[in-house]
Design a protein around this motif. Structure first.
Motif, PDB file in Angstrom:
ATOM      1  N   THR A  90       0.719  -1.180   0.044  1.00 51.72           N
ATOM      2  CA  THR A  90       0.092   0.081   0.136  1.00 51.72           C
ATOM      3  C   THR A  90       0.790   1.263   0.087  1.00 51.72           C
ATOM      4  OG1 THR A  90      -1.793  -1.142   1.145  1.00 51.72           O
ATOM      5  CG2 THR A  90      -1.772   1.291   1.178  1.00 51.72           C
ATOM      6  N   LYS A  91       1.656   1.151   0.864  1.00 51.42           N
ATOM      7  CA  LYS A  91       2.842   2.436   0.831  1.00 51.42           C
ATOM      8  C   LYS A  91       3.500   2.739  -0.620  1.00 51.42           C
ATOM      9  CE  LYS A  91       4.109   2.287   5.664  1.00 51.42           C
ATOM     10  NZ  LYS A  91       5.162   2.406   6.823  1.00 51.42           N
ATOM     11  N   ASP A  92       3.908   1.642  -1.163  1.00 54.06           N
ATOM     12  CA  ASP A  92       4.474   1.739  -2.613  1.00 54.06           C
ATOM     13  C   ASP A  92       3.413   2.133  -3.582  1.00 54.06           C
ATOM     14  OD1 ASP A  92       6.848   0.675  -1.752  1.00 54.06           O
ATOM     15  OD2 ASP A  92       6.577  -1.308  -2.476  1.00 54.06           O
ATOM     16  N   ARG A  93       2.228   1.717  -3.365  1.00 55.02           N
ATOM     17  CA  ARG A  93       1.120   2.309  -4.362  1.00 55.02           C
ATOM     18  C   ARG A  93       0.848   3.883  -3.898  1.00 55.02           C
ATOM     19  NH1 ARG A  93      -4.155   3.191  -3.329  1.00 55.02           N
ATOM     20  NH2 ARG A  93      -3.947   1.895  -1.512  1.00 55.02           N
ATOM     21  N   LEU A  94       0.916   4.212  -2.890  1.00 54.35           N
ATOM     22  CA  LEU A  94       0.381   5.509  -2.634  1.00 54.35           C
ATOM     23  C   LEU A  94       1.857   6.542  -2.990  1.00 54.35           C
ATOM     24  CD1 LEU A  94      -0.810   5.174   1.277  1.00 54.35           C
ATOM     25  CD2 LEU A  94      -2.109   6.060  -1.016  1.00 54.35           C
ATOM     26  N   ARG A  95       3.270   6.070  -2.840  1.00 51.66           N
ATOM     27  CA  ARG A  95       4.228   6.605  -3.589  1.00 51.66           C
ATOM     28  C   ARG A  95       4.130   6.905  -4.799  1.00 51.66           C
ATOM     29  NH1 ARG A  95       7.257   3.093   0.515  1.00 51.66           N
ATOM     30  NH2 ARG A  95       7.562   4.206   2.443  1.00 51.66           N
ATOM     31  N   GLU A  96       3.834   5.908  -5.577  1.00 52.51           N
ATOM     32  CA  GLU A  96       3.424   6.167  -7.050  1.00 52.51           C
ATOM     33  C   GLU A  96       2.482   7.007  -7.425  1.00 52.51           C
ATOM     34  OE1 GLU A  96       5.158   4.892  -9.622  1.00 52.51           O
ATOM     35  OE2 GLU A  96       6.535   4.185  -8.037  1.00 52.51           O
ATOM     36  N   GLU A  97       1.274   6.996  -6.654  1.00 55.80           N
ATOM     37  CA  GLU A  97       0.095   7.982  -6.944  1.00 55.80           C
ATOM     38  C   GLU A  97       0.472   9.499  -6.646  1.00 55.80           C
ATOM     39  OE1 GLU A  97      -3.342   6.631  -4.641  1.00 55.80           O
ATOM     40  OE2 GLU A  97      -3.395   4.690  -5.612  1.00 55.80           O
TER      41      GLU A  97
ATOM     42  N   THR B 101       1.834   8.408   3.504  1.00 56.39           N
ATOM     43  CA  THR B 101       2.239   6.919   3.802  1.00 56.39           C
ATOM     44  C   THR B 101       2.288   6.773   5.464  1.00 56.39           C
ATOM     45  OG1 THR B 101       4.536   7.285   3.732  1.00 56.39           O
ATOM     46  CG2 THR B 101       3.577   6.689   1.908  1.00 56.39           C
ATOM     47  N   ASN B 102       2.262   7.875   5.985  1.00 56.47           N
ATOM     48  CA  ASN B 102       2.298   7.380   7.719  1.00 56.47           C
ATOM     49  C   ASN B 102       0.868   6.827   8.047  1.00 56.47           C
ATOM     50  OD1 ASN B 102       4.675   8.420   7.891  1.00 56.47           O
ATOM     51  ND2 ASN B 102       4.327  10.544   8.462  1.00 56.47           N
ATOM     52  N   GLN B 103      -0.126   7.328   7.432  1.00 59.05           N
ATOM     53  CA  GLN B 103      -1.610   6.730   7.719  1.00 59.05           C
ATOM     54  C   GLN B 103      -1.591   5.201   7.850  1.00 59.05           C
ATOM     55  OE1 GLN B 103      -4.611   7.802   5.121  1.00 59.05           O
ATOM     56  NE2 GLN B 103      -3.268   7.469   3.264  1.00 59.05           N
ATOM     57  N   VAL B 104      -0.896   4.665   6.920  1.00 56.18           N
ATOM     58  CA  VAL B 104      -0.600   3.370   6.659  1.00 56.18           C
ATOM     59  C   VAL B 104      -0.427   2.580   8.115  1.00 56.18           C
ATOM     60  CG1 VAL B 104      -0.002   1.304   5.399  1.00 56.18           C
ATOM     61  CG2 VAL B 104      -0.424   3.453   4.136  1.00 56.18           C
ATOM     62  N   ASP B 105       0.515   3.109   8.792  1.00 55.53           N
ATOM     63  CA  ASP B 105       1.057   2.310   9.971  1.00 55.53           C
ATOM     64  C   ASP B 105      -0.057   1.885  11.045  1.00 55.53           C
ATOM     65  OD1 ASP B 105       3.754   2.539   8.993  1.00 55.53           O
ATOM     66  OD2 ASP B 105       4.175   4.339   9.609  1.00 55.53           O
TER      67      ASP B 105
END
Length: 75
Positions: A14-21, A57-61
């Motif tokens: 999910t973090k990787d996806r958000l980084r791409e977005e 990405t912090n929200q994912v944690d």
């Protein structure tokens, strides 16, 4: 036998996806920042938006379910 989801791995995906977005959004903000600097305009809103995008990405944690991870967005 039920499918087991590795939540730690799912968070990384999910973090990787958000980084791409967020990448094109950060690039857009960089351009706006440079233009604002050229005209001595206020850059505080741009800086705040760039920080919001970096922190996305912090929200994912704190997420604990696959549904939460699927719903994570840069918007």
């Amino acid at each position: 036998m039920a499918i087991q989801v590795n939540i730690t791995k799912a968070k990384e995906i999910t973090k990787d996806r958000l980084r791409e977005e967020r990448k094109p959004l950060l690039e857009e903000q960089d351009i706006l920042f440079q233009k604002a600097q050229e005209t001595n305009a206020d850059t505080s809103a741009i800086v705040a938006e760039k920080q919001r995008l970096r922190d996305i990405t912090n929200q994912v944690d704190s997420m604990t379910t696959v549904e939460q991870l699927k719903g994570a967005s840069v918007e």
